[in-house]
Design a protein around this motif. Structure first.
Motif, short mmCIF file in Angstrom:
data_model
loop_
_atom_site.label_atom_id
_atom_site.label_comp_id
_atom_site.label_asym_id
_atom_site.label_seq_id
_atom_site.Cartn_x
_atom_site.Cartn_y
_atom_site.Cartn_z
N MET A 194 0.85 -1.20 0.00
CA MET A 194 0.00 0.00 0.00
C MET A 194 0.88 1.25 0.00
N ILE A 195 0.55 2.21 -0.85
CA ILE A 195 1.29 3.47 -0.94
C ILE A 195 0.28 4.61 -1.04
N ALA A 196 0.53 5.72 -0.35
CA ALA A 196 -0.35 6.88 -0.45
C ALA A 196 0.42 8.15 -0.16
N THR A 197 -0.02 9.25 -0.76
CA THR A 197 0.57 10.55 -0.45
C THR A 197 -0.19 11.24 0.68
N SER A 198 -1.15 10.53 1.25
CA SER A 198 -1.85 10.94 2.47
C SER A 198 -1.27 10.13 3.63
N SER A 199 -1.95 10.15 4.75
CA SER A 199 -1.66 9.17 5.79
C SER A 199 -1.99 7.79 5.24
N ILE A 237 -0.20 -7.26 5.21
CA ILE A 237 0.49 -6.40 4.25
C ILE A 237 2.00 -6.57 4.39
N ASP A 238 2.70 -6.57 3.26
CA ASP A 238 4.15 -6.80 3.25
C ASP A 238 4.96 -5.52 3.06
N PHE A 239 4.33 -4.49 2.50
CA PHE A 239 5.04 -3.23 2.23
C PHE A 239 4.04 -2.09 2.32
N PHE A 240 4.43 -0.99 2.95
CA PHE A 240 3.60 0.20 2.92
C PHE A 240 4.46 1.44 2.99
N ALA A 280 8.55 -4.39 4.86
CA ALA A 280 9.11 -3.03 4.95
C ALA A 280 7.99 -2.01 5.04
N GLY A 281 8.18 -1.01 5.92
CA GLY A 281 7.18 0.03 6.07
C GLY A 281 7.83 1.39 6.22
N TYR A 282 7.22 2.43 5.62
CA TYR A 282 7.74 3.79 5.68
C TYR A 282 6.62 4.73 6.15
N LEU A 283 6.86 5.39 7.26
CA LEU A 283 5.93 6.39 7.79
C LEU A 283 6.69 7.71 7.84
N LEU A 284 6.51 8.52 6.80
CA LEU A 284 7.43 9.64 6.56
C LEU A 284 6.84 11.01 6.88
N ALA A 285 5.70 11.04 7.56
CA ALA A 285 5.12 12.30 8.02
C ALA A 285 4.22 11.99 9.20
N THR A 298 6.54 3.58 -5.51
CA THR A 298 5.94 2.58 -6.39
C THR A 298 7.01 1.66 -6.96
N GLU A 299 8.10 2.24 -7.42
CA GLU A 299 9.21 1.45 -7.96
C GLU A 299 9.83 0.56 -6.88
N LEU A 300 10.00 1.11 -5.68
CA LEU A 300 10.57 0.34 -4.58
C LEU A 300 9.67 -0.82 -4.18
N ALA A 301 8.37 -0.57 -4.15
CA ALA A 301 7.41 -1.63 -3.81
C ALA A 301 7.47 -2.76 -4.84
N ILE A 302 7.57 -2.39 -6.10
CA ILE A 302 7.67 -3.41 -7.16
C ILE A 302 8.92 -4.26 -6.96
N GLN A 303 10.05 -3.61 -6.71
CA GLN A 303 11.30 -4.35 -6.49
C GLN A 303 11.19 -5.28 -5.28
#
Length: 374
Positions: free
Chosen positions: A124-129, A160-163, A208-213, A232-237
């Protein structure tokens, strides 16, 4: 007699080759991976803006299969993001504000729950929370989209495996005192709260998870950079490393917010950023040949229009200058217009036509045959 035998043998070889080719094509037409890109609040006019304001040809132009979806929720003609994303994630119509539940408030299985059982990786990827309505609909169940801490807890407990996104405060500054970063670590997540890593840094990680804000990610115009396309590219990899198949949902969340604010610069900059992420998904799909890319939106926001720019003569009389575009809005809310769907890859032809938004869920399962997997 010998000539007849040779001819018959050649015919047999041709028939065998044709049958073999049919088998290969049939296998290729079943998608192994799916990348679903959702541009929140984006109708045809928002998409059209990229063709006028992006400095290069938009990636939208790379699609051949295009359809339209009807977006109304179960009780309202004009949907919100929660009901719209629940239709995509669970295949049911529900009321505005609901996450992963049916109209009667009962929980409905979402894509992450269904395919994780079949060893398909999910991201899951979002430019929101990351707890916002659209991503939440793919892993959570709640009667109210505003229950961010409850949604964060369900993310930590999900498969979930990546966010990647914002929303750190809902994980480590909670009213219940829990620190969900510890929970995520216990579930074998590598968590980063500062920046996206290179793939080499997480290659050996299970998750892997990224919480950047603390809450939502910054705007593009405030220096967010290429977060969406890079994530998106990182999630694909990351999700393709074990070759077991993957599903990624990536949302350009803030196109919607530009519409609500009637801020054309905000909207267009976010839309162009989203188009860059489409490019990353299509580049991978074109290279691998086994990945279905779907691009759509939950609804349109702002009643956005690309019209002739209004100008005034020296005498103060207003006129329309057809040589220049003026961007206008008719509402600060959502609208009920039909929404485009773009598809590329195995099964993409299924996404042509006009249909309900719930069919996105069904068409993904049909294109991948994930339901049939043991």
């Amino acid at each position: 007699m010998k000539i007849k035998q040779i001819i018959l043998a050649c015919l047999a070889l041709v028939l065998f080759a044709c049958k073999s080719g049919e088998k290969v094509n049939k296998e290729v037409n079943s998608a192994k991976n799916v990348i679903l890109l959702i541009s929140d609040g984006t109708g045809l006019t928002q998409i059209s803006s990229a063709f006028y304001f992006k400095e290069s040809l938009p990636n939208y132009s790379r699609f051949k299969h295009i359809g339209l979806i009807k977006t109304s929720s179960s009780r309202e003609d004009v949907t919100d993001s929660a009901a719209g994303a629940t239709a995509f994630a669970c295949g049911v119509k529900t009321y505005n504000g609901a996450i992963g539940v049916a109209d009667d408030s009962t929980e409905v299985k979402n894509l992450v729950e269904l395919i994780s059982l079949k060893k398909i990786n999910t991201g899951m990827i979002a430019t929101s929370s990351i707890t916002h309505a659209t991503p939440a609909s793919f892993y959570a169940h709640t009667l109210n989209r505003g229950s961010a801490e409850k949604i964060a807890l369900q993310l930590a407990e999900s498969e979930i495996d990546f966010f990647a996104g914002g929303g750190l405060q809902f994980f480590n500054h909670r009213e219940d005192g829990q620190n969900l970063l510890n929970t995520l670590n216990e579930k074998q997540f590598t968590i980063d709260t500062t920046s996206l890593n290179d793939f080499s840094k997480i290659k050996s990680s299970d998750k892997a998870g990224y919480l950047l804000a603390q809450d939502d990610m910054p705007k593009v115009t405030e220096g967010r950079g290429n977060f969406l396309s890079k994530a998106t590219e990182l999630a694909i990899q990351f999700l393709s490393k074990d070759n077991s198949g993957f599903f990624i949902m990536a949302e350009g969340s803030q196109i919607d917010w530009g519409g609500h604010a009637n801020n054309a610069e905000y909207l267009v900059s976010e839309l162009i950023d989203f188009d860059d992420a489409i490019g990353k998904a299509l580049d991978y799909a074109e290279k691998e040949g086994n990945t279905l890319v779907i691009v759509t939106s939950d609804h349109e926001t702002g009643g956005f229009t690309l019209a002739a720019k209004k100008k005034k003569t020296e005498d103060g009389e207003e006129y329309s200058d057809y040589s220049e575009i003026g961007m206008t809005f008719s509402t600060t809310g959502h609208s009920a217009t039909l929404i485009p769907v773009f598809a590329y890859g195995p099964g993409s032809e299924e996404f042509a036509g006009i249909y309900e938004n719930t069919k996105i869920f069904e068409k993904i399962l049909k294109a991948t045959k994930w339901e049939a997997l043991e």
